[in-house]
Enzyme design. Structure first.
Site, PDB file in Angstrom:
ATOM      1  N   THR A   1       0.861  -1.308  -0.113  1.00 23.84           N
ATOM      2  CA  THR A   1       0.192  -0.016   0.106  1.00 23.84           C
ATOM      3  C   THR A   1       0.919   1.254  -0.047  1.00 23.84           C
ATOM      4  O   THR A   1       2.043   1.421   0.715  1.00 23.84           O
ATOM      5  CB  THR A   1      -0.907  -0.122   1.376  1.00 23.84           C
ATOM      6  N   GLY A   2       0.481   2.216  -0.744  1.00 25.04           N
ATOM      7  CA  GLY A   2       1.275   3.697  -0.521  1.00 25.04           C
ATOM      8  C   GLY A   2       1.255   4.014  -1.833  1.00 25.04           C
ATOM      9  O   GLY A   2       1.006   3.601  -3.024  1.00 25.04           O
ATOM     10  N   SER A   3       2.070   5.258  -1.989  1.00 25.08           N
ATOM     11  CA  SER A   3       2.280   5.941  -3.005  1.00 25.08           C
ATOM     12  C   SER A   3       3.199   5.304  -4.179  1.00 25.08           C
ATOM     13  O   SER A   3       3.283   5.397  -5.291  1.00 25.08           O
ATOM     14  CB  SER A   3       2.711   7.514  -2.898  1.00 25.08           C
TER      15      SER A   3
ATOM     16  N   ASP B   1       6.322  -4.051  -1.416  1.00 24.93           N
ATOM     17  CA  ASP B   1       5.526  -2.957  -0.932  1.00 24.93           C
ATOM     18  C   ASP B   1       6.629  -1.966  -0.536  1.00 24.93           C
ATOM     19  O   ASP B   1       7.943  -2.211  -0.679  1.00 24.93           O
ATOM     20  CB  ASP B   1       5.103  -3.540   0.587  1.00 24.93           C
ATOM     21  N   GLY B   2       6.108  -0.850  -0.173  1.00 23.85           N
ATOM     22  CA  GLY B   2       7.078   0.303   0.065  1.00 23.85           C
ATOM     23  C   GLY B   2       7.434   0.397   1.694  1.00 23.85           C
ATOM     24  O   GLY B   2       7.129  -0.846   2.399  1.00 23.85           O
TER      25      GLY B   2
ATOM     26  N   GLU C   1      -0.430  -5.892   5.528  1.00 21.48           N
ATOM     27  CA  GLU C   1       0.925  -5.862   5.007  1.00 21.48           C
ATOM     28  C   GLU C   1       1.784  -6.877   5.725  1.00 21.48           C
ATOM     29  O   GLU C   1       2.631  -7.746   5.068  1.00 21.48           O
ATOM     30  CB  GLU C   1       1.595  -4.637   4.826  1.00 21.48           C
TER      31      GLU C   1
HETATM   32  C1  5RP Z   1       1.440   1.876   4.534  1.00 22.14           C
HETATM   33  C2  5RP Z   1       2.791   1.607   4.392  1.00 22.14           C
HETATM   34  C3  5RP Z   1       3.617   2.244   3.386  1.00 22.14           C
HETATM   35  O1  5RP Z   1       4.442   1.235   2.722  1.00 22.14           O
HETATM   36  C4  5RP Z   1       4.399   3.197   3.693  1.00 22.14           C
HETATM   37  O2  5RP Z   1       3.810   4.283   4.131  1.00 22.14           O
HETATM   38  C5  5RP Z   1       5.079   4.022   2.565  1.00 22.14           C
HETATM   39  O3  5RP Z   1       4.525   4.826   1.804  1.00 22.14           O
HETATM   40  P1  5RP Z   1       4.780   5.471   0.440  1.00 22.14           P
HETATM   41  O4  5RP Z   1       4.949   4.800  -0.766  1.00 22.14           O
HETATM   42  O5  5RP Z   1       3.564   6.380   0.238  1.00 22.14           O
HETATM   43  O6  5RP Z   1       5.946   6.538   0.822  1.00 22.14           O
HETATM   44  O7  5RP Z   1       3.466   1.189   5.324  1.00 22.14           O
HETATM   45  O8  5RP Z   1       0.830   1.231   5.517  1.00 22.14           O
END
Ligand code: 5RP
Length: 221
Positions: free
Chosen positions: A27-29, A80-81, A102
């Site tokens: 999840t995330g950008s 994932d990020g 996650e």
């Molecule tokens: C969501 C997360 C995301 O991986 C984390 O917040 C990174 O987000 P982004 O890619 O928008 O910087 O752990 O729960």
């Protein structure tokens, strides 16, 4: 600028994806960049296991079928990020409040690839407030326990996770031994998930910076 690095980290992860595989998707950008890259390159997956409602929407927009983890069978890859990462592939996650799903998908996957821009790379985890998902009636109790452990928890007011729980963001930590801290927080009654991924850390960390993309591999357990 930041988005460009996220896009480059996401594109570097495409090399690990095989067509027709079932992919676990975080999840995330940065993950949004990954889903857009999958769509743009017309990479066919047999399906994806999603870690959040937000990701499910993006998968739907990209025409990628979503599978339930219970019926997907063993997952070979999760991408994932993260909010913070060390070169040894330990992570803080949960800035987007999706940490529980996650963590489950990361645990279920044989390989976990984390994609970040270089602003997330740190020597010691803890500059980013550590998210802890807590069942609502335990919020104050868990907060008091986290204070005893040296943290300064702040309730993420107004946020309810996809699982109906609340988030405490723990400030003022400097996690020199993140695996031990992860175990200790997991022992507090009422904690659903701590956003430390130090025990099941990433296997591969892809970091995009101005000078290019670097890859770090976790030591075998
Ligand atoms: C969501 C997360 C995301 O991986 C984390 O917040 C990174 O987000 P982004 O890619 O928008 O910087 O752990 O729960």
């Amino acid at each position: 600028m930041g988005l460009d690095k996220k896009r480059r980290a996401a594109e570097a992860a495409l090399a690990y994806i095989e067509s027709d595989m079932v992919l676990g998707v975080g999840t995330g950008s940065t993950v949004t960049q990954l889903i857009e890259a999958l769509k743009a390159r017309k990479i066919q997956l047999s399906g994806a296991v999603s870690s959040s409602r937000q990701t499910s929407e993006s998968l739907k927009d990209a025409g990628i079928p979503e599978l339930d983890l219970n019926s997907a069978g063993p997952l070979s890859l999760y991408i994932d990020g993260a909010d913070e990462a060390t070169a040894t592939c330990a992570l803080i996650k949960g800035g987007g409040a999706a940490l529980t799903r996650e963590k489950v998908i990361a645990a279920a996957a044989s390989r976990f690839i984390c994609i970040v821009d270089d602003t997330k790379l740190v020597e010691v985890l803890g500059r980013f407030p550590l998210p802890v998902e807590v069942i609502p009636m335990a919020r104050s109790y868990v907060a008091r326990e986290l204070v005893k452990m040296g943290g300064q928890p702040v309730w993420r007011d107004g946020v309810v996770t996809d699982n109906g729980n609340v988030i405490l963001d723990v400030h003022n930590l400097r996690l020199k031994d993140p695996a031990d801290f992860e175990s200790a927080v997991n022992q507090i009654a009422g904690v659903v998930t701590v956003g430390l991924f130090a025990r099941r850390r990433a296997d591969v960390l892809i970091v995009a910076g101005d000078a290019g993309v670097r890859t770090f591999n976790a030591e075998p357990a």
